[in-house]
Structure formats: structure tokens, C-alpha cells
Design a protein around this motif. Sequence first.
Motif, PDB file in Angstrom:
ATOM      1  N   ARG A 155       0.854  -1.181   0.000  1.00  0.00           N
ATOM      2  CA  ARG A 155       0.000   0.000   0.000  1.00  0.00           C
ATOM      3  C   ARG A 155       0.885   1.225   0.000  1.00  0.00           C
ATOM      4  NH1 ARG A 155       0.221   2.566   4.781  1.00  0.00           N
ATOM      5  NH2 ARG A 155       0.693   1.371   6.671  1.00  0.00           N
ATOM      6  N   THR A 156       0.276   2.348  -0.361  1.00  0.00           N
ATOM      7  CA  THR A 156       1.025   3.602  -0.284  1.00  0.00           C
ATOM      8  C   THR A 156       1.263   3.939   1.186  1.00  0.00           C
ATOM      9  OG1 THR A 156      -1.072   4.801  -0.392  1.00  0.00           O
ATOM     10  CG2 THR A 156       0.127   4.494  -2.451  1.00  0.00           C
ATOM     11  N   THR A 157       2.446   4.508   1.468  1.00  0.00           N
ATOM     12  CA  THR A 157       2.779   4.859   2.842  1.00  0.00           C
ATOM     13  C   THR A 157       1.829   5.942   3.362  1.00  0.00           C
ATOM     14  OG1 THR A 157       5.083   4.328   2.457  1.00  0.00           O
ATOM     15  CG2 THR A 157       4.599   5.723   4.361  1.00  0.00           C
ATOM     16  N   ASN A 158       1.480   6.863   2.500  1.00  0.00           N
ATOM     17  CA  ASN A 158       0.588   7.949   2.885  1.00  0.00           C
ATOM     18  C   ASN A 158      -0.743   7.799   2.137  1.00  0.00           C
ATOM     19  OD1 ASN A 158       2.614   9.279   4.481  1.00  0.00           O
ATOM     20  ND2 ASN A 158       3.559   9.946   2.538  1.00  0.00           N
ATOM     21  N   VAL A 159      -1.742   8.508   2.647  1.00  0.00           N
ATOM     22  CA  VAL A 159      -3.018   8.506   1.948  1.00  0.00           C
ATOM     23  C   VAL A 159      -2.798   9.057   0.546  1.00  0.00           C
ATOM     24  CG1 VAL A 159      -4.424   8.639   4.007  1.00  0.00           C
ATOM     25  CG2 VAL A 159      -3.620  10.758   2.960  1.00  0.00           C
ATOM     26  N   TRP A 160      -3.560   8.528  -0.411  1.00  0.00           N
ATOM     27  CA  TRP A 160      -3.256   8.807  -1.820  1.00  0.00           C
ATOM     28  C   TRP A 160      -4.410   9.462  -2.567  1.00  0.00           C
ATOM     29  CZ3 TRP A 160      -5.194   6.037  -6.237  1.00  0.00           C
ATOM     30  CH2 TRP A 160      -4.563   6.398  -7.437  1.00  0.00           C
ATOM     31  N   ALA A 161      -5.633   9.129  -2.220  1.00  0.00           N
ATOM     32  CA  ALA A 161      -6.760   9.642  -2.988  1.00  0.00           C
ATOM     33  C   ALA A 161      -7.972   9.836  -2.090  1.00  0.00           C
ATOM     34  CB  ALA A 161      -7.105   8.687  -4.130  1.00  0.00           C
ATOM     35  N   ARG A 162      -8.899  10.629  -2.588  1.00  0.00           N
ATOM     36  CA  ARG A 162     -10.195  10.806  -1.952  1.00  0.00           C
ATOM     37  C   ARG A 162     -11.274  10.253  -2.883  1.00  0.00           C
ATOM     38  NH1 ARG A 162      -9.923  17.068   0.265  1.00  0.00           N
ATOM     39  NH2 ARG A 162      -8.303  16.732   1.865  1.00  0.00           N
ATOM     40  N   ALA A 163     -12.379   9.829  -2.280  1.00  0.00           N
ATOM     41  CA  ALA A 163     -13.473   9.280  -3.075  1.00  0.00           C
ATOM     42  C   ALA A 163     -14.066  10.331  -3.988  1.00  0.00           C
ATOM     43  CB  ALA A 163     -14.538   8.698  -2.165  1.00  0.00           C
ATOM     44  N   GLY A 164     -13.916  11.636  -3.629  1.00  0.00           N
ATOM     45  CA  GLY A 164     -14.459  12.692  -4.457  1.00  0.00           C
ATOM     46  C   GLY A 164     -13.658  12.943  -5.711  1.00  0.00           C
ATOM     47  N   HIS A 165     -12.442  12.367  -5.813  1.00  0.00           N
ATOM     48  CA  HIS A 165     -11.659  12.513  -7.024  1.00  0.00           C
ATOM     49  C   HIS A 165     -12.216  11.597  -8.118  1.00  0.00           C
ATOM     50  CE1 HIS A 165      -7.948  13.782  -4.449  1.00  0.00           C
ATOM     51  NE2 HIS A 165      -8.806  14.786  -4.647  1.00  0.00           N
ATOM     52  N   THR A 166     -11.732  11.815  -9.321  1.00  0.00           N
ATOM     53  CA  THR A 166     -11.984  10.864 -10.412  1.00  0.00           C
ATOM     54  C   THR A 166     -10.758   9.984 -10.550  1.00  0.00           C
ATOM     55  OG1 THR A 166     -13.451  12.354 -11.609  1.00  0.00           O
ATOM     56  CG2 THR A 166     -12.395  10.610 -12.887  1.00  0.00           C
ATOM     57  N   GLY A 167     -10.939   8.683 -10.553  1.00  0.00           N
ATOM     58  CA  GLY A 167      -9.789   7.801 -10.610  1.00  0.00           C
ATOM     59  C   GLY A 167     -10.075   6.487 -11.297  1.00  0.00           C
ATOM     60  N   ARG A 168      -8.990   5.806 -11.634  1.00  0.00           N
ATOM     61  CA  ARG A 168      -9.076   4.484 -12.276  1.00  0.00           C
ATOM     62  C   ARG A 168      -7.932   3.625 -11.765  1.00  0.00           C
ATOM     63  NH1 ARG A 168      -8.741   3.268 -18.809  1.00  0.00           N
ATOM     64  NH2 ARG A 168      -9.547   1.112 -18.739  1.00  0.00           N
ATOM     65  N   LEU A 169      -8.249   2.416 -11.328  1.00  0.00           N
ATOM     66  CA  LEU A 169      -7.265   1.482 -10.805  1.00  0.00           C
ATOM     67  C   LEU A 169      -7.362   0.202 -11.624  1.00  0.00           C
ATOM     68  CD1 LEU A 169      -8.183   3.408  -8.430  1.00  0.00           C
ATOM     69  CD2 LEU A 169      -7.317   1.655  -6.872  1.00  0.00           C
ATOM     70  N   ARG A 170      -6.220  -0.262 -12.186  1.00  0.00           N
ATOM     71  CA  ARG A 170      -6.218  -1.451 -13.034  1.00  0.00           C
ATOM     72  C   ARG A 170      -5.198  -2.456 -12.523  1.00  0.00           C
ATOM     73  NH1 ARG A 170      -5.683   1.476 -18.771  1.00  0.00           N
ATOM     74  NH2 ARG A 170      -4.714   3.085 -17.470  1.00  0.00           N
ATOM     75  N   LEU A 171      -5.566  -3.727 -12.663  1.00  0.00           N
ATOM     76  CA  LEU A 171      -4.724  -4.793 -12.113  1.00  0.00           C
ATOM     77  C   LEU A 171      -4.769  -6.013 -13.020  1.00  0.00           C
ATOM     78  CD1 LEU A 171      -3.107  -6.133  -9.729  1.00  0.00           C
ATOM     79  CD2 LEU A 171      -5.332  -6.870  -8.826  1.00  0.00           C
ATOM     80  N   ARG A 172      -3.594  -6.554 -13.324  1.00  0.00           N
ATOM     81  CA  ARG A 172      -3.491  -7.876 -13.954  1.00  0.00           C
ATOM     82  C   ARG A 172      -2.927  -8.822 -12.904  1.00  0.00           C
ATOM     83  NH1 ARG A 172      -0.130  -7.392 -19.319  1.00  0.00           N
ATOM     84  NH2 ARG A 172      -0.330  -9.664 -19.183  1.00  0.00           N
ATOM     85  N   VAL A 173      -3.740  -9.795 -12.501  1.00  0.00           N
ATOM     86  CA  VAL A 173      -3.384 -10.674 -11.395  1.00  0.00           C
ATOM     87  C   VAL A 173      -3.629 -12.119 -11.809  1.00  0.00           C
ATOM     88  CG1 VAL A 173      -5.681 -10.509 -10.370  1.00  0.00           C
ATOM     89  CG2 VAL A 173      -3.749 -11.133  -8.920  1.00  0.00           C
ATOM     90  N   VAL A 174      -2.786 -13.024 -11.300  1.00  0.00           N
ATOM     91  CA  VAL A 174      -2.935 -14.460 -11.549  1.00  0.00           C
ATOM     92  C   VAL A 174      -3.167 -15.150 -10.214  1.00  0.00           C
ATOM     93  CG1 VAL A 174      -1.885 -16.557 -12.481  1.00  0.00           C
ATOM     94  CG2 VAL A 174      -1.427 -14.339 -13.553  1.00  0.00           C
ATOM     95  N   THR A 175      -4.269 -15.897 -10.103  1.00  0.00           N
ATOM     96  CA  THR A 175      -4.575 -16.599  -8.858  1.00  0.00           C
ATOM     97  C   THR A 175      -3.606 -17.756  -8.637  1.00  0.00           C
ATOM     98  OG1 THR A 175      -6.167 -17.974 -10.041  1.00  0.00           O
ATOM     99  CG2 THR A 175      -7.023 -16.012  -8.948  1.00  0.00           C
ATOM    100  N   GLY A 176      -3.574 -18.228  -7.389  1.00  0.00           N
ATOM    101  CA  GLY A 176      -2.695 -19.339  -7.051  1.00  0.00           C
ATOM    102  C   GLY A 176      -3.319 -20.687  -7.324  1.00  0.00           C
ATOM    103  N   ALA A 177      -2.598 -21.737  -6.909  1.00  0.00           N
ATOM    104  CA  ALA A 177      -3.060 -23.107  -7.136  1.00  0.00           C
ATOM    105  C   ALA A 177      -4.175 -23.498  -6.174  1.00  0.00           C
ATOM    106  CB  ALA A 177      -1.898 -24.084  -7.018  1.00  0.00           C
ATOM    107  N   ASP A 178      -4.426 -22.673  -5.156  1.00  0.00           N
ATOM    108  CA  ASP A 178      -5.496 -22.947  -4.191  1.00  0.00           C
ATOM    109  C   ASP A 178      -6.216 -21.624  -3.932  1.00  0.00           C
ATOM    110  OD1 ASP A 178      -7.104 -23.485  -1.970  1.00  0.00           O
ATOM    111  OD2 ASP A 178      -5.703 -24.979  -1.199  1.00  0.00           O
ATOM    112  N   ILE A 179      -7.518 -21.589  -4.159  1.00  0.00           N
ATOM    113  CA  ILE A 179      -8.271 -20.339  -3.970  1.00  0.00           C
ATOM    114  C   ILE A 179      -9.243 -20.447  -2.806  1.00  0.00           C
ATOM    115  CG2 ILE A 179      -8.056 -19.623  -6.381  1.00  0.00           C
ATOM    116  CD1 ILE A 179     -10.893 -20.678  -6.813  1.00  0.00           C
TER     117      ILE A 179
END
Length: 831
Positions: free
Chosen positions: A678-702
Amino acid sequence: MALIGTISGSNGTSTTAISGSLIIADEPLSRFPALASGVKLFVSGNKTQLGADTPNSIFGGDTFVSGAFGTDSYIQMKPVGTLAIPTNTTASYIYTSGSTNDIYFTQYSGPYTNTTRLRWLESTLSTGLLHGGILSTANGSTTFSITSGSGLIIDYNASTADDPYPTIIKVDWPAYVSSSLPNIATTEITYIAIDSTGALVKQSTAYTDGDFEDKIVIGRVLHQNGSVTNGTITTPTVAYGQTGFRGDFVRAFGPLKLSGHVVSVNATATNPPTNTQFLGLAKTSGDSYVEGRNYTTNPNSPNYVKSITDTALTTSKIYREYVNGSGTVVIDSGVGGAGYTAIDVTNYNNAGTLTAIGAGNNFTIQRLYWFPNSVNRAIFAYYGNAIYSTIDDAEAGIRTEEFTEGDNTRDAAILLGYLIVKQGATNLGNATQAKLIQAGLSRAIASTGGGGGSTTPGGSDTYVQYNDAGSFGGTNDFRFIEGTGTVLAANLFVTGTAAGSLVSSGTFQVKGGSGNVVGYITTSGEISGSGNIDSGGAITAAGNLRSIHSSGDEGGEIFLSKSVTNTTLTGGVTIDVWQNRLRMFEQGGSARGYYLDMTSGSDGVNTNLLYGDPMAAFLSRKILIAQAIDGNAGSGNFGVFPYAIQTSVSNTAQVMGTTDNVMSFTTPATTGTPAFFRTTNVWARAGHTGRLRLRVVTGADITSQTITFGLGTGTANSSYGYAPAGESQILAVYNAGTANWMLLTSDGAATTTTSTGVAVAINTEYYLDLTFTGSSASLRVNGSAAATHTTNLPGSSTNMYARIGIVPTTNSARSMSVIRTVYEVGRVLTF
């Protein structure tokens, strides 16, 4: 003769009345029978001895009965020498002809007389089933059963000298229960019939036309894994409603695809944006004509299979098939008959042996079949029998390739089409890797290979025909298209040396309208000329593609046309050399575009366009965090820079470095202890406009874990769990108890969750796209429809940390891998 009763007459008339009952008998009075009530006339006499023709009672002349007529024995109709049927009375007549000794039926109605002979009716019957004969098996057993039934076996006794004189054998058989399958261990199908004695006939090869005349063919028992049964198909030839010779005609053409049954590409994996393979097949519903295939569905229409019962195949299921060198059908139906979701793009049938195709630009033709009203509901794909260097060559090979069809599909399956596929293909929808060709009405269009073709030449716009000992044929390598006057030749060898309009000394000359030479095609493969080279298709070169134009400041140039729709360009796009610059600009208007000064590069081509920029090292990181400098998206002030982060990930260098390795998250084997950053400090407010994208691969056990990605106010280990109390959050969440990716929002007091409908599976890559504004939050997974919240959002001024984490809910380590994640707020970047 004894007479009992009263006979009275009317004076002056020819009418004789009988009062009471009249008995005429050659018997003593004491032996007169007691007549049933209402019987007025009795004539005595006994049945004669069997085989004799000595009647006891004879009525001379015509006898008319105004009421019903019945008998407890037969009615004999002797041959009629001279037939005198009234032509003024509407009636039906039955008689035996004195010339043929056959029964005739004559109907007279007004001016029309219709006569039918019994043998004609009998000649319309055919060998086949009358009723019963339903096959069944307990799947996984070694026996089968057939219900009792009956059928006919017909010998027509036809000749050119006389009408057919059919002989009919009525065959009845009992129910056969748990009958053995002698060849279950050595063959994949047993074909079932009934002989003239009512006995079962079992054989491992399909019945041929001669068998359909002296046996009642019932169907087949499937045992395609070679040890136990996996189904039955009752496909009889019925004795009613058809002639026997129609069956010969239908079997010659094979099953027919009447409508529908359109085969298409089906995805075998759905993991955008990478690793998707489209090697599966699907098909639409459709109608077909297959002898006996619809019998158990509708005995009144045993051969016509309609789309209402033969529905679409929407999930790929493929059985792989070929005929080996011994002529035996080999079917690979997968584990437990489940089939395959993908076509085999690595092997072909090399003279009866399954063989690897080998790497390279190699194509094969796979023929695709479907069994209407199928038990397995699988597409049967025959391996190709030859290797071709191009898709066009393979398409031409459909007519000439030697192909042997297995007897399992020959008389029971329709041809869906042809799949031309490249070795190692990953997408059947890619025109460079594969081509699907829909089949027509029947499979009869295909040749069995070798020399010859059709017996007559083709028409216009077709192949140039050759005559091989009276058999006409053609090849795709040499065609004449009448509509354009074009001759197409794949290989044209010139041996003459005389100068002409086309060739001279082995080199092609191209002449213009005035007869002057405007270009050459040399024996070394070079094409040269003073004019343009226009091509309606692709131009492919094994060597270099060069533009040698040069004039003043201008050098070589390539022009690209603009798109037809959804463009604001004035003209196309030109790529050229001008002085020291490589330019790319709009052709027309104000010539908008870009250039690259080649003199700014290092010697030896050592300047990387991306890494020459001081921002490149940052942009290549696995975690990219960006935000508007003053927090105002409309100000135009925007920068990207690394935020300080806290992480429990062991390979932190992968987080901040430029390595191509993924970033691995593995938790301790302790309940509630996460692996995170996580970011060490606060990074955004809900009132901002933002986009968060993630490419993630699950493990062998979910199981027993929670994965969170997004924004939250908490920093404790519990903050990475599922909906911790009192924390404001905008998250993409997977919790082992929910099964799907979820959108979660919380204002610290109330929480809302919505499923995206995308299930989480092991070892699978997902692309999460989380956006937020001051009034809503949305989540898409792999481009799915968005899950959106407008309630229970964090306050617009609530400061939150950017984060991602995985936390176990039992004392077992859990893991996942992050390929890349991008956090943007204030102004959205495009990557």
C-alpha cells in the motif's frame, strides 16, 4: 328338401313373401336347428374338407344383401372370365382376374373408374421394421437389450417379362434381454439386425445395401472406449411409407444437411487480455435427412430430423477421429467420453498413422461431422490426410485429397464443413491461421483423390479442365475466370526463346498498349517496371521491400489509406524520409504528424526510444502510481512520480524495478496475516476521479482466502480481510465464500457488495478495472458488464490508501501473482 314356414304370394304380382322363418335343409325335421331371433332364412350345409372345392350351397345369379354380410370362415373369389362391372352404379368391386389369378379392386364413381391390383400394392412394401425393436443398454455394461417386435422381409421376384410377384415373410421376434457383445474388446461399434427367422445378427462392420434386402436392420450399440457400452442408436429401415429403392438412393448420397448446422469458432479459454485461445467449435441448430435417425422421436417421420430436437451446440465438444492403415475407425473421445474443447492442431493422419505435422507454414484439412439427434452431442473431426503450404492450396485439396470416411459417420452423420488449420494455431478466427468452409447439402461434392474428377467439364468462371483418358478434372493451380478474362497460373514454365508479347529468352516481358516494354519478370524473381504495381490482395516478399524514390529533400515513401468509418483524418497517412527526418503525417489538411530526427540517435542503433526518456524507468515498473499535481483534473497540471510504499512482498526489487518477472505475493501460514503493498501515505479521496487497473494471476489454491484491490482507510492486517467494520473502502474483492469477483463499497457504517458474475478459478489471469467518481464506483472483470454502486460510498473528502493484498482465513499460506497494476487519480492516463 324340407321346408318349414309359410310362403304366400300376392295375386297379379311377382312378389313372394315369407311369413316366419324359412329353413332349407337336407336334414330330418328332428335335426332342424333352432334359429336365433330375427333369422328369416337358413340354408343347411357343412364346411367341406380342407383343400376340397365341393360347396354345399350354391346361389345362381346375382345375390344382393341389403344388410351387413358376415362369415366365420373365408370368402372365396374364383377367377372371373368375363368381367361385367356396371358403369352406372357408384360402387366398389373386388374380384379375381381370370387372366392373372390376382385380386383386383375396382372403384366406380360417376365417369371415373379406378382399378388397383394387389401385387402392385405389395410391391410398394420393403424389407424393414413394422414395430418394436428399440435398442437399449446400461451404460458401462457389456450387454444390450432389444424390445420385441415384427417386420417384413420382401423378395420382389421382379422381371422384365411380367409384373413383380412379391413374396412376403412376416418376422416376429421376442424381447432379447442382456444380449452379449462378442467384439466389444476389439471394436468400437456393434451393428444390430434381425434375420428372417427372428434371430439377432451382430457384426462389427456397418451393413451394406445387400444386407438391407434380407435383414431387418435395427441400429447400433456404442462401446467406444473398447471395454463397456456408452449408448445405443435405434436407426431402423421401416417397412412402411416408402419404397425399398429410395433407401438405396439416400444411402448413396449419405445423410443430408438440409438447413442450419452452421459451424463456427468457439473460445476454449476466456481470460482477456492475454492467453485466450479460440480452438473450439460450435454449431447452430438445423434440419437434416438421415435414414431412421428420427424414428424414436417421431415414427411417422423417421428420417427427417428437425432443428427443434437437433439443437445448437454452444459449448465446444470434439471427438477426434481417423481411419488407420487396417481400415479400422479410431475415435478419441477424451476422458470418459467427455471429448475435447479444442481441435488438435499438431497431428495428421499419415497413411493410417497419427503423425506430428511438424513446425512451419503447414496446413491440414479437418472434416467436421455431426450426428443428428446425437447421443454424445460432439462434433467428430477427422484428422487431415495431407500437408499443404498455404490455405489456398489446402482449399483446392478438398476436392483432390484422398480421404477415407469411417463407416460410423458414413451412413449416420452429416458433413458440417471443412476446417483448414495451421500447425500450432491458437485462433481459428485468425484468417492467417485457419479457414472454415461450410458444407453443402451432402458430402458428395468431395473427391476420393487420385486422378480424374467430374465426367463433364465445368462451366464458366471455373477451373481449366483437363482430359485424362476420358475423365475430366481440374486443379486450383490453373484457372480461367471468364468474367474478367484472367488466367491464373501458380506455376507457368516457359521453354521457348522466341520473342513475343509475353516472353523472350525465358524472361517475361510486360508490354504497354502501344507495344513498348514497360516491365520485366526475370528468372531470378525480380519484378521491374516504369509504372505502378497494383494488387487487389496482399504483397508478400521473402526478401526486402524497398522504396528507392528520391528527389530533392524527399526520400522513400509509403502511403496508408485512412479507414472508411470512425475517422477524422482528411486523407491517408504517409510515412517517408525528408532530409534527416523519418516522418509520419496526415496526407492532406494541415499535414498533422510526428517526426524523428535520425541524427539524434547513437551510433550502432543504440538509442532506445522509450528508455532514452528519464521517465522510462518509472513507466516500466510493475506498480505505476499517478495523480494530478494540484489535485485538479481540469487544471492541466499533471505529473507521474513514484509514491513511497509499504509491502510485505519478499521480492520488493520486482515492485520498483524493471524486471520482466511477475510480483509474487505469498502469505505466512497464519490466519489473518496478509501479503500486501500500500502507499505509505493517503493517496486519494473518493471525491476525485480515478481508475485502478490490475493484472493478477490466482494461485493453485483459492480456498480460505480474501483478495482485495483498491482504496481503503485502514492500515491494519485486518484491513485486508472481507469488509472490516468501521473502514471506508472502494474495492474489488474475492472472498472464498462468494465464488465470484465482487464490487465492495463502504462508508464506514454500511457496506454494499455486488457480484460481477465472473467466477474465480485457480491459476487463472484476470484483468480488474476499478473506476470511481464522487458519486459512483464501478468494476469490470475481463471486460464484463460493470457492477456499479451509487450508495454506501466513502465521503468525498475521505482520504484513503491505494493497496492490494491477500490474507488467509486459516493457518495455511496462500499466494497470487501481480503482472502489473496502474493507479491513476485526478486525470486518467491511457496505457
